[in-house]
Design an enzyme around this catalytic site. Structure first.
Site, PDB file in Angstrom:
ATOM      1  N   GLN A  41       0.832  -1.202   0.000  1.00 18.82           N
ATOM      2  CA  GLN A  41       0.000   0.000   0.000  1.00 18.82           C
ATOM      3  C   GLN A  41       0.871   1.259   0.000  1.00 18.82           C
ATOM      4  O   GLN A  41       0.349   2.366  -0.123  1.00 18.82           O
ATOM      5  CB  GLN A  41      -0.900   0.013   1.231  1.00 18.82           C
ATOM      6  N   HIS A  83      -1.220   1.634  -4.521  1.00 16.41           N
ATOM      7  CA  HIS A  83      -1.533   3.060  -4.447  1.00 16.41           C
ATOM      8  C   HIS A  83      -0.601   3.926  -5.288  1.00 16.41           C
ATOM      9  O   HIS A  83      -0.466   5.121  -5.034  1.00 16.41           O
ATOM     10  CB  HIS A  83      -1.523   3.505  -2.984  1.00 16.41           C
ATOM     11  N   CYS A  92      -3.499  12.990 -22.624  1.00 17.80           N
ATOM     12  CA  CYS A  92      -2.727  13.721 -23.624  1.00 17.80           C
ATOM     13  C   CYS A  92      -3.563  13.928 -24.888  1.00 17.80           C
ATOM     14  O   CYS A  92      -4.207  12.994 -25.384  1.00 17.80           O
ATOM     15  CB  CYS A  92      -1.447  12.950 -23.953  1.00 17.80           C
TER      16      CYS A  92
END
Length: 252
Positions: A106, A124, A136
């Site tokens: 995590q 994460h 983009c």
């Protein structure tokens, strides 16, 4: 022989007989290396800021320089930290048992990688990675996306063509976890024989559901943590201690 020694011996036997070991690590693992948790880092000048200002897309759009500078400070702190004995124990076990360990974290730092772990599932994201805030425009035209390394320097850096800002490659509050990482973590939990849960409070989902998934699939689950967590009920064994203290004993 103490109760802790007996429990350590039991978990060591499980690991020795396991075909697949899965290790899930949380903030407590990095805290031992001197990396403060997100909320613990909100001290000094940063104490007046709400986490929603520093770790949400909305906060970044409202004040991109503030958020970028905050993460620049965090990156500096992480770069100075060093892997602890727990990180090293995991990496050494992985090296000695090729294909036998899946590491899920995590944490957004790179301490596992610097300790020598090769395949790390980062639920994460990663604090040293960058990505564009918005998709983009080149990709929308069917062209290759701009590389964030081409961005104009600044706080934050921006695309020289369209002004798209660069953001840290971490998962902010309200954002979904990377699907490929979550799927890989869930697969590892469902297929492992033993899961070690290290240094996590068990308060953040969906990561907190992984030990439950492992237990339901028939795995043994051991939690390594100095104090109680919200997922203690999912464990077969609770080992009260830190990662640096206990992982070398479990994996050595």
């Amino acid at each position: 022989m103490t109760t802790v020694d007996v429990l350590l011996g039991t978990v060591r036997e499980w690991i020795a007989g396991a075909g697949r070991l899965c290790v899930l690590t949380g903030a407590g693992m990095s805290a031992e290396s001197g990396v403060p948790t997100f909320r613990d880092a909100l001290t000094g000048l940063w104490a007046r800021y709400d986490p929603q200002q520093l770790a949400t897309e909305e906060g970044f759009r409202a004040n991109p320089q503030l958020v970028w500078d905050w993460y620049a400070l965090r990156r500096t702190g992480v770069s100075r930290a060093q892997p602890n004995l727990g990180h090293v124990a995991i990496a050494q076990w992985e090296a000695a048992h090729p294909g036998g360990l899946t590491l899920v974290t995590q944490n957004v730092d790179d301490l596992h990688q610097r300790a020598g772990s090769c395949e790390v599932i980062c639920l994460h994201g990663a604090i040293f990675e960058d990505r564009w805030l918005d998709d983009c425009r080149r990709r929308a035209r069917g062209e290759p996306s701009c590389d964030t390394q081409w961005a104009r320097p600044g706080s934050p850096p921006r695309c020289g063509e369209c002004g798209n800002p660069v953001r840290p490659g971490v998962v902010w509050f309200g954002e979904a976890l990377p699907q490929h990482a979550l799927a890989a973590a869930q697969r590892a939990a469902a297929e492992c024989d033993v899961m070690l849960v290290v240094g996590t409070s068990g308060a953040v989902h969906p990561a907190a559901g992984l030990p439950v998934l492992a237990r339901r699939a028939g795995a043994r689950v051991a939690i390594v943590n100095p104090g109680p967590s919200e997922i203690d009920d999912a464990a077969d064994v609770l080992l009260r201690g830190t990662a640096a203290e206990l992982l070398p004993k479990l994996l050595g």
